[in-house]
Scaffold this active site. Structure first.
Site, PDB file in Angstrom:
ATOM      1  N   HIS A 115       0.885  -1.175   0.000  1.00 23.61           N
ATOM      2  CA  HIS A 115       0.000   0.000   0.000  1.00 23.61           C
ATOM      3  C   HIS A 115       0.916   1.216   0.000  1.00 23.61           C
ATOM      4  O   HIS A 115       1.957   1.204   0.664  1.00 23.61           O
ATOM      5  CB  HIS A 115      -0.901  -0.026   1.239  1.00 23.61           C
ATOM      6  CG  HIS A 115      -1.818   1.156   1.372  1.00 23.61           C
ATOM      7  ND1 HIS A 115      -2.543   1.681   0.313  1.00 23.61           N
ATOM      8  CD2 HIS A 115      -2.131   1.930   2.450  1.00 23.61           C
ATOM      9  CE1 HIS A 115      -3.254   2.716   0.740  1.00 23.61           C
ATOM     10  NE2 HIS A 115      -3.014   2.882   2.022  1.00 23.61           N
ATOM     11  N   ASP A 198      -7.817   4.302  -3.221  1.00 27.11           N
ATOM     12  CA  ASP A 198      -8.087   3.418  -2.077  1.00 27.11           C
ATOM     13  C   ASP A 198      -8.714   4.205  -0.925  1.00 27.11           C
ATOM     14  O   ASP A 198      -9.745   3.804  -0.372  1.00 27.11           O
ATOM     15  CB  ASP A 198      -6.774   2.765  -1.640  1.00 27.11           C
ATOM     16  CG  ASP A 198      -6.940   1.811  -0.474  1.00 27.11           C
ATOM     17  OD1 ASP A 198      -7.502   0.724  -0.689  1.00 27.11           O
ATOM     18  OD2 ASP A 198      -6.515   2.148   0.645  1.00 27.11           O
ATOM     19  N   GLU A 202     -12.692   3.773   0.275  1.00 24.54           N
ATOM     20  CA  GLU A 202     -13.089   3.306   1.609  1.00 24.54           C
ATOM     21  C   GLU A 202     -13.864   4.379   2.373  1.00 24.54           C
ATOM     22  O   GLU A 202     -14.754   4.062   3.153  1.00 24.54           O
ATOM     23  CB  GLU A 202     -11.891   2.754   2.399  1.00 24.54           C
ATOM     24  CG  GLU A 202     -10.813   3.737   2.752  1.00 24.54           C
ATOM     25  CD  GLU A 202      -9.470   3.066   3.080  1.00 24.54           C
ATOM     26  OE1 GLU A 202      -9.274   1.890   2.725  1.00 24.54           O
ATOM     27  OE2 GLU A 202      -8.610   3.738   3.673  1.00 24.54           O
TER      28      GLU A 202
HETATM   29  P1  NAD Z   1      -1.514  -6.461  10.012  1.00 22.92           P
HETATM   30  O1  NAD Z   1      -2.011  -5.439  10.946  1.00 22.92           O
HETATM   31  O2  NAD Z   1      -2.350  -7.640   9.702  1.00 22.92           O
HETATM   32  O3  NAD Z   1      -0.143  -7.089  10.517  1.00 22.92           O
HETATM   33  C1  NAD Z   1       0.946  -6.373  10.844  1.00 22.92           C
HETATM   34  C2  NAD Z   1       2.023  -7.242  11.458  1.00 22.92           C
HETATM   35  O4  NAD Z   1       3.143  -6.370  11.671  1.00 22.92           O
HETATM   36  C3  NAD Z   1       1.710  -7.808  12.820  1.00 22.92           C
HETATM   37  O5  NAD Z   1       1.116  -9.062  12.780  1.00 22.92           O
HETATM   38  C4  NAD Z   1       3.091  -7.897  13.423  1.00 22.92           C
HETATM   39  O6  NAD Z   1       3.720  -9.070  12.963  1.00 22.92           O
HETATM   40  C5  NAD Z   1       3.808  -6.715  12.843  1.00 22.92           C
HETATM   41  N1  NAD Z   1       3.869  -5.520  13.701  1.00 22.92           N
HETATM   42  C6  NAD Z   1       2.835  -4.874  14.313  1.00 22.92           C
HETATM   43  N2  NAD Z   1       3.263  -3.800  14.980  1.00 22.92           N
HETATM   44  C7  NAD Z   1       4.594  -3.758  14.779  1.00 22.92           C
HETATM   45  C8  NAD Z   1       5.620  -2.874  15.215  1.00 22.92           C
HETATM   46  N3  NAD Z   1       5.352  -1.810  15.995  1.00 22.92           N
HETATM   47  N4  NAD Z   1       6.906  -3.132  14.798  1.00 22.92           N
HETATM   48  C9  NAD Z   1       7.180  -4.180  14.024  1.00 22.92           C
HETATM   49  N5  NAD Z   1       6.260  -5.056  13.594  1.00 22.92           N
HETATM   50  C10 NAD Z   1       4.996  -4.837  13.967  1.00 22.92           C
HETATM   51  O7  NAD Z   1      -1.096  -5.678   8.684  1.00 22.92           O
HETATM   52  P2  NAD Z   1      -1.664  -5.929   7.203  1.00 22.92           P
HETATM   53  O8  NAD Z   1      -3.122  -5.691   7.186  1.00 22.92           O
HETATM   54  O9  NAD Z   1      -1.100  -7.200   6.682  1.00 22.92           O
HETATM   55  O10 NAD Z   1      -1.001  -4.689   6.462  1.00 22.92           O
HETATM   56  C11 NAD Z   1       0.336  -4.723   5.982  1.00 22.92           C
HETATM   57  C12 NAD Z   1       0.393  -3.877   4.725  1.00 22.92           C
HETATM   58  O11 NAD Z   1      -0.409  -4.481   3.720  1.00 22.92           O
HETATM   59  C13 NAD Z   1      -0.165  -2.468   4.909  1.00 22.92           C
HETATM   60  O12 NAD Z   1       0.597  -1.588   4.116  1.00 22.92           O
HETATM   61  C14 NAD Z   1      -1.571  -2.579   4.364  1.00 22.92           C
HETATM   62  O13 NAD Z   1      -2.099  -1.355   3.904  1.00 22.92           O
HETATM   63  C15 NAD Z   1      -1.331  -3.532   3.215  1.00 22.92           C
HETATM   64  N6  NAD Z   1      -2.509  -4.268   2.711  1.00 22.92           N
HETATM   65  C16 NAD Z   1      -3.327  -4.915   3.579  1.00 22.92           C
HETATM   66  C17 NAD Z   1      -4.398  -5.648   3.085  1.00 22.92           C
HETATM   67  C18 NAD Z   1      -5.310  -6.396   4.027  1.00 22.92           C
HETATM   68  O14 NAD Z   1      -6.357  -6.851   3.553  1.00 22.92           O
HETATM   69  N7  NAD Z   1      -5.003  -6.584   5.284  1.00 22.92           N
HETATM   70  C19 NAD Z   1      -4.632  -5.710   1.700  1.00 22.92           C
HETATM   71  C20 NAD Z   1      -3.734  -5.074   0.840  1.00 22.92           C
HETATM   72  C21 NAD Z   1      -2.675  -4.354   1.361  1.00 22.92           C
END
Ligand code: NAD
Ligand code: MG
Length: 350
Positions: A115, A198, A202
């Site tokens: 993202h 995006d 949303e």
């Molecule tokens: P998430 O919130 O599911 O997971 C984040 C992970 O990061 C946690 O599980 C942990 O392992 C780690 N984390 C959390 N806090 C932390 C910290 N302070 N320091 C280091 N590590 C830490 O995140 P996500 O939803 O997978 O999002 C990740 C990226 O993907 C973002 O840029 C988001 O916009 C993008 N994205 C998400 C989706 C979705 O459906 N979830 C879809 C497309 C893109």
């Protein structure tokens, strides 16, 4: 084959467009093991790519990544060792994680996102010499993983922000192949277009617009003496049926499936409800996304410890429709229809 069909504004890429050698001999650091992180890391690993998961000491995700057969290091060690750093921690913590890893991301390396928020709004300013790319699956991570395991793909977006090696795009396409996105099709975009569309989508339609429409409909019925249960069914529960029809067959498929009365009523009254004033509001919402007003507000909100966010969340939870919904969902079988995996929460960290 690259789809150059003129019905698409952009090119769509499939498996045969990707050159896997661009990623197969690289080491990829996947930072974060949440929704996207666990899926990217496992798909890359299954495809033979050398993966290191970057997680803080004490992160509760460490055990999960290790039991999935992955090597885990701290984010800075993982990034220093890797050629490609995939930034898959929450958007709000990415700038701090970038500070911690920046020294290990050298000229010729790639900083990869799912993202574009932090790049587009300059919360992360990548150094010269580093390629900056995006491969963004258009699905939550558990579907990216599940589809891959079932030899299916997840559609995705690809963008290049900074191409210092001349190979950024090819490498990103290979990455998209490795996580399964080119099986379904990958659309090229830009960081700006991905972020702004995006955020607008949303806010105006998916999360903000729909919940507001549902609440207004519910309140209108209840305020006019109709039962809360009927109002809930009509304005919230049945929304799923309509959305499923639109998802499968577009608006035409939905209009074909509903009764002629519903179609005539919808066609004549829809634009009276969501009228030109709503369109004007949408223009303002989009302008605030484009000029950075929304981004500055959200960054400041996080820096202040999320006071408004916390209050708005509490207010939303306290709405009457949530109360009646909770009772009704526990009474009816459709409450438990969803499979465990579909409703599964993302593994929590900390
Ligand atoms: P998430 O919130 O599911 O997971 C984040 C992970 O990061 C946690 O599980 C942990 O392992 C780690 N984390 C959390 N806090 C932390 C910290 N302070 N320091 C280091 N590590 C830490 O995140 P996500 O939803 O997978 O999002 C990740 C990226 O993907 C973002 O840029 C988001 O916009 C993008 N994205 C998400 C989706 C979705 O459906 N979830 C879809 C497309 C893109
Ligand atoms: Mg490095």
């Amino acid at each position: 084959m690259t789809d150059t069909d003129s019905t698409f504004d952009t090119e769509v890429h499939y498996d045969e467009d990707a050159d896997r050698s661009r990623i197969d001999d690289k080491t990829v650091a996947v930072l974060g093991y949440g929704s996207q992180g666990h899926a990217h890391a496992q798909n890359l690993h299954d495809g033979g790519v050398d993966v290191i998961v970057g997680l803080r000491e004490g992160s509760s995700s460490r055990a999960a990544a290790e039991s999935d057969g992955l090597r885990v290091e701290t984010p800075d060690d993982a990034a220093a060792e890797a050629d490609v750093v995939s930034m898959l921690v929450p958007d709000t913590v990415q700038p701090a994680v970038w500070e911690a890893i920046a020294d290990g991301v050298e000229a010729g390396d790639t900083l990869q996102f799912a993202h574009g928020f932090n790049i587009h709004y300059n919360q992360i300013v990548p150094p010269e010499g580093v390629d900056v790319t995006m491969v963004a699956p258009k699905s939550p991570g558990h579907l990216v993983r599940r589809n891959y395991e079932h030899d299916q793909g997840t559609p995705g977006l690809l963008a290049v922000y900074q191409d210092e090696t001349g190979e950024a795009r090819e490498e990103a396409l290979a990455y998209a192949h490795a996580i399964g996105c080119t099986r379904a099709g990958v659309i090229e975009t830009t960081f700006r277009e991905e972020v702004e569309s995006d955020l607008f989508g949303e806010q105006a339609v998916l999360c903000g617009g729909v919940t507001s429409l549902v609440k207004h409909g519910y309140e209108t019925l209840v305020d006019n003496g109709y039962s809360r249960e009927m109002a809930y069914f009509e304005c919230l529960n049945e929304l799923k049926l309509i959305v499923d029809l639109m998802y499968e067959g577009g608006m035409g498929g939905m209009w074909d499936s509903v009764s002629d009365t519903a179609e005539y009523g919808g066609l004549t009254r829809g634009d009276e409800i969501v009228d030109d004033s709503v369109r004007e509001n949408m223009e303002e919402t989009l302008a605030a996304v484009q000029d950075g007003t929304f981004a500055r507000e959200w960054i400041a909100e996080n820096q202040a410890g999320r006071p408004s966010y916390t209050q708005l969340r509490a207010q939303e939870t306290a709405h009457d429709i949530e109360d009646v919904g909770e009772d009704l969902r526990s009474l009816f079988a459709w409450g438990g229809e969803e499979s465990e995996e579909e409703s599964a929460e993302v593994p929590a960290d900390d």
